[in-house]
Design a protein around this motif. Structure first.
Motif: not given
Length: 109
Positions: A26-28, A35-38
């Motif tokens: 989900p968008q948050g 594949g990378r946390p941003v």
């Protein structure tokens, strides 16, 4: 005439060629992007409600009752009672204000 292949190669070499990116989940405020946390600063989910359990439950219940899909313009296919109810509730926040049509497309611009 523009040589499309050449122009795309130019954009690629300049790091300007756009591409679709994959958002997982989900968008948050924070997402997995390719594949990378941003940190996601470009979504319309600035209140963080898109994945809230009560919002998801209400959306699922509304989809079961009213269906899904954009449909046609209200001038073409008519106003749904659920829209009229929303407009009356929004107007109730400011006593003396008449309900007016909501325009969700205008909010995205």
């Amino acid at each position: 005439m523009i040589d499309l292949g050449h122009r795309l190669a130019e954009l690629e070499s300049e790091g300007l060629r756009r591409r679709l990116r994959l958002v997982d989940g989900p968008q948050g405020p924070e997402v997995m992007l390719d594949g990378r946390p941003v940190l996601l600063l470009c979504s319309n989910n600035y209140l963080g409600l898109a994945d809230h359990p009560r919002v998801r439950e209400a959306a699922a219940a509304a989809a079961m009752r009213w269906g899904v899909g954009a449909g046609a313009s209200r001038l073409v296919s008519g106003t749904m009672t659920v829209h009229r109810r929303l407009e009356k509730q929004l107007a109730a926040f400011n006593i003396g204000v008449q309900p007016c049509p909501t325009l969700p497309d205008a909010l995205r611009k």
